[in-house]
Design an enzyme around this catalytic site. Structure first.
Site, PDB file in Angstrom:
ATOM      1  N   SER A 119      62.302   9.771  34.661  1.00  0.00           N
ATOM      2  CA  SER A 119      62.279  10.297  36.018  1.00  0.00           C
ATOM      3  C   SER A 119      62.204   9.182  37.040  1.00  0.00           C
ATOM      4  O   SER A 119      62.188   9.456  38.236  1.00  0.00           O
ATOM      5  CB  SER A 119      61.096  11.250  36.172  1.00  0.00           C
ATOM      6  OG  SER A 119      59.985  10.770  35.480  1.00  0.00           O
ATOM      7  N   HIS A 140      68.757  13.195  33.840  1.00  0.00           N
ATOM      8  CA  HIS A 140      67.424  13.631  34.256  1.00  0.00           C
ATOM      9  C   HIS A 140      67.346  15.129  34.597  1.00  0.00           C
ATOM     10  O   HIS A 140      67.851  15.557  35.631  1.00  0.00           O
ATOM     11  CB  HIS A 140      66.976  12.774  35.462  1.00  0.00           C
ATOM     12  CG  HIS A 140      65.604  13.097  35.926  1.00  0.00           C
ATOM     13  ND1 HIS A 140      65.225  13.045  37.244  1.00  0.00           N
ATOM     14  CD2 HIS A 140      64.496  13.501  35.249  1.00  0.00           C
ATOM     15  CE1 HIS A 140      63.953  13.400  37.351  1.00  0.00           C
ATOM     16  NE2 HIS A 140      63.497  13.679  36.160  1.00  0.00           N
ATOM     17  N   GLU A 152      70.054  15.285  37.435  1.00  0.00           N
ATOM     18  CA  GLU A 152      70.463  14.029  38.096  1.00  0.00           C
ATOM     19  C   GLU A 152      71.173  13.164  37.060  1.00  0.00           C
ATOM     20  O   GLU A 152      70.644  12.982  35.954  1.00  0.00           O
ATOM     21  CB  GLU A 152      69.229  13.253  38.588  1.00  0.00           C
ATOM     22  CG  GLU A 152      68.754  13.631  39.961  1.00  0.00           C
ATOM     23  CD  GLU A 152      67.556  12.785  40.398  1.00  0.00           C
ATOM     24  OE1 GLU A 152      67.649  12.158  41.461  1.00  0.00           O
ATOM     25  OE2 GLU A 152      66.538  12.760  39.693  1.00  0.00           O
TER      26      GLU A 152
HETATM   27  N1  CAA Z   1      61.679  28.978  30.065  1.00  0.00           N
HETATM   28  C1  CAA Z   1      62.376  30.086  30.343  1.00  0.00           C
HETATM   29  N2  CAA Z   1      62.148  30.846  31.419  1.00  0.00           N
HETATM   30  C2  CAA Z   1      61.132  30.486  32.227  1.00  0.00           C
HETATM   31  C3  CAA Z   1      60.352  29.338  31.997  1.00  0.00           C
HETATM   32  C4  CAA Z   1      60.665  28.570  30.856  1.00  0.00           C
HETATM   33  N3  CAA Z   1      59.986  27.453  30.550  1.00  0.00           N
HETATM   34  N4  CAA Z   1      59.435  29.214  32.997  1.00  0.00           N
HETATM   35  C5  CAA Z   1      59.644  30.247  33.818  1.00  0.00           C
HETATM   36  N5  CAA Z   1      60.659  31.019  33.353  1.00  0.00           N
HETATM   37  C6  CAA Z   1      61.220  32.207  33.998  1.00  0.00           C
HETATM   38  C7  CAA Z   1      60.295  33.397  33.906  1.00  0.00           C
HETATM   39  O1  CAA Z   1      60.466  34.087  32.714  1.00  0.00           O
HETATM   40  C8  CAA Z   1      60.741  34.209  35.108  1.00  0.00           C
HETATM   41  O2  CAA Z   1      61.922  34.905  34.805  1.00  0.00           O
HETATM   42  P1  CAA Z   1      62.273  36.312  35.516  1.00  0.00           P
HETATM   43  O3  CAA Z   1      62.285  36.059  36.987  1.00  0.00           O
HETATM   44  O4  CAA Z   1      63.614  36.649  34.985  1.00  0.00           O
HETATM   45  O5  CAA Z   1      61.175  37.237  35.091  1.00  0.00           O
HETATM   46  C9  CAA Z   1      61.116  33.146  36.132  1.00  0.00           C
HETATM   47  O6  CAA Z   1      61.372  31.947  35.394  1.00  0.00           O
HETATM   48  C10 CAA Z   1      59.998  32.902  37.117  1.00  0.00           C
HETATM   49  O7  CAA Z   1      58.823  32.563  36.412  1.00  0.00           O
HETATM   50  P2  CAA Z   1      57.398  33.241  36.597  1.00  0.00           P
HETATM   51  O8  CAA Z   1      57.570  34.667  36.995  1.00  0.00           O
HETATM   52  O9  CAA Z   1      56.570  32.920  35.396  1.00  0.00           O
HETATM   53  O10 CAA Z   1      56.677  32.445  37.740  1.00  0.00           O
HETATM   54  P3  CAA Z   1      57.161  31.986  39.151  1.00  0.00           P
HETATM   55  O11 CAA Z   1      57.960  33.020  39.844  1.00  0.00           O
HETATM   56  O12 CAA Z   1      55.909  31.490  39.742  1.00  0.00           O
HETATM   57  O13 CAA Z   1      58.148  30.768  38.862  1.00  0.00           O
HETATM   58  C11 CAA Z   1      58.599  28.474  38.507  1.00  0.00           C
HETATM   59  C12 CAA Z   1      57.776  29.686  38.069  1.00  0.00           C
HETATM   60  C13 CAA Z   1      60.065  28.718  38.174  1.00  0.00           C
HETATM   61  C14 CAA Z   1      58.064  27.313  37.688  1.00  0.00           C
HETATM   62  C15 CAA Z   1      58.425  28.284  40.062  1.00  0.00           C
HETATM   63  O14 CAA Z   1      57.056  28.277  40.387  1.00  0.00           O
HETATM   64  C16 CAA Z   1      59.047  27.003  40.560  1.00  0.00           C
HETATM   65  O15 CAA Z   1      60.247  26.935  40.784  1.00  0.00           O
HETATM   66  N6  CAA Z   1      58.215  25.972  40.765  1.00  0.00           N
HETATM   67  C17 CAA Z   1      58.653  24.665  41.221  1.00  0.00           C
HETATM   68  C18 CAA Z   1      59.191  23.903  40.033  1.00  0.00           C
HETATM   69  C19 CAA Z   1      59.681  22.526  40.447  1.00  0.00           C
HETATM   70  O16 CAA Z   1      59.628  22.097  41.587  1.00  0.00           O
HETATM   71  N7  CAA Z   1      60.170  21.804  39.428  1.00  0.00           N
HETATM   72  C20 CAA Z   1      60.629  20.446  39.635  1.00  0.00           C
HETATM   73  C21 CAA Z   1      59.524  19.516  39.277  1.00  0.00           C
HETATM   74  S1  CAA Z   1      60.032  17.895  39.519  1.00  0.00           S
HETATM   75  C22 CAA Z   1      60.768  17.447  38.126  1.00  0.00           C
HETATM   76  O17 CAA Z   1      60.835  18.147  37.164  1.00  0.00           O
HETATM   77  C23 CAA Z   1      61.287  16.069  38.103  1.00  0.00           C
HETATM   78  C24 CAA Z   1      60.411  15.056  37.488  1.00  0.00           C
HETATM   79  O18 CAA Z   1      60.939  14.096  36.992  1.00  0.00           O
HETATM   80  C25 CAA Z   1      58.927  15.098  37.571  1.00  0.00           C
END
Ligand code: CAA
Length: 291
Positions: A119, A140, A152
């Site tokens: 990352s 990424h 990315e």
């Molecule tokens: N696998 C499959 N499906 C998943 C999952 C996984 N690991 N995690 C969540 N889901 C699905 C759920 O089943 C749900 O599906 P439906 O809508 O069809 O029911 C959907 O995603 C939404 O999940 P939740 O209902 O459990 O919870 P939520 O609405 O709070 O969403 C989230 C969870 C998608 C994680 C949301 O909170 C989100 O988008 N958060 C921000 C994530 C983010 O910013 N990620 C980037 C981080 S930075 C990075 O990764 C780069 C790095 O190098 C550090």
């Protein structure tokens, strides 16, 4: 080059998500880790996450079963002798990544493309410890991999266009969208996201707001799906700190200095969700601020 079989190194939260989406995309996958326990946990997580997608009608039960059959779990690097592409997704630590890349070389074919899911670490520097800098690049994914649309793609200074095109084809076959980033510390997403998270930790450290006030502000005031402290716990505070250090050392600007509170949490082993404690405590039914 047509990619058919992919090796993924590291079966942690990123590695198992990457194996999940590759298998759904129809690729044969070898998921490798040094620990059998981690591989067992990964297999359990992949099964559960595919089931979530079946339950919400994102994929069919047949697609899920077909995907599961395409993944092999292994602790041996010998399984990499016929893979076309490798995605290294081990811990965000440069010496560890270099050691893994070097130890892979005797086991892979001359045509195999090597990539890292780093990352933040320099792709050019990682490429230079391999025998094929022209066939090396950054690949990424974002967390959670099955949900996040972006990948990315980062070329090092020596990466050739064929390698880039082959990786782009994989991203497209997965139904995801690629953004091309230059090889500068932390690329695009983390160059912007991590200073925001770090600033949220400073706001907590300086008493501008409580954990809940900071997260609520950004969720309801900026429409972020998670507050920055909740997101830091989700990513892992150890990873956030490692990325801030790469930005600080790589760009030499004090605006990237990691907040001392973030360092202290990492020193305490409070890495976030994965250790059940970070800015929130995850031991109860509902997360509550740790302090
Ligand atoms: N696998 C499959 N499906 C998943 C999952 C996984 N690991 N995690 C969540 N889901 C699905 C759920 O089943 C749900 O599906 P439906 O809508 O069809 O029911 C959907 O995603 C939404 O999940 P939740 O209902 O459990 O919870 P939520 O609405 O709070 O969403 C989230 C969870 C998608 C994680 C949301 O909170 C989100 O988008 N958060 C921000 C994530 C983010 O910013 N990620 C980037 C981080 S930075 C990075 O990764 C780069 C790095 O190098 C550090």
């Amino acid at each position: 080059m047509q990619i058919k079989k992919v090796g993924v190194i590291g079966a942690g939260q990123m590695g198992n998500g990457i194996a999940h989406v590759l298998s759904l995309g129809g690729y044969h996958v070898v998921l490798n880790d040094i620990s059998n326990t981690t591989l067992e946990k990964a297999s359990h997580n992949i099964r559960n996450n595919l089931e979530r997608q079946v339950n919400s009608n994102k994929i069919s039960a047949e697609e899920s079963n077909a995907a599961l059959k395409l993944i092999n779990y292994s602790v041996s690097l010998e399984e990499f002798n016929d893979v076309d592409l490798i995605i290294e997704a081990a811990t965000e630590n440069e010496p560890i990544k270099q050691k893994i890349l070097t130890s892979l070389l005797p086991h892979i074919q001359p045509h195999t493309i090597l990539t890292s899911n780093t990352s933040s670490i320099s792709i050019t520097r990682l490429a230079s410890c391999t025998d094929r800098p022209e066939k090396f690049m950054g690949f990424h994914f974002m967390n959670p991999v099955p949900v996040m649309q972006l990948v990315e793609l980062i070329k090092g200074i020596a990466t050739d266009q064929d390698t880039y095109e082959s990786c782009l084809q994989v991203v497209e076959k997965l139904g995801k969208t690629a953004a091309s980033a230059e090889d500068f510390p932390a690329f695009i997403v983390n160059r912007i996201l991590m200073p925001m998270i770090n600033e949220a930790v400073y706001a907590l450290y300086e008493g501008v707001g409580s954990v809940e006030a900071i997260d609520t502000s950004m969720k309801l005031g900026a429409n972020h799906p998670m507050g920055p402290l909740e997101l830091a716990d989700f990513i892992g505070l150890d990873t956030c700190l490692a990325i801030m250090n790469v930005l600080h050392e790589g760009l030499g600007d004090t605006k990237y200095r990691p907040c001392p509170l973030m360092t202290k949490y990492v020193e305490a082993g409070w890495f976030g969700r994965k250790t059940k404690r970070g800015f929130y405590d995850y031991n109860g039914a509902k997360p509550v601020p740790s302090r």
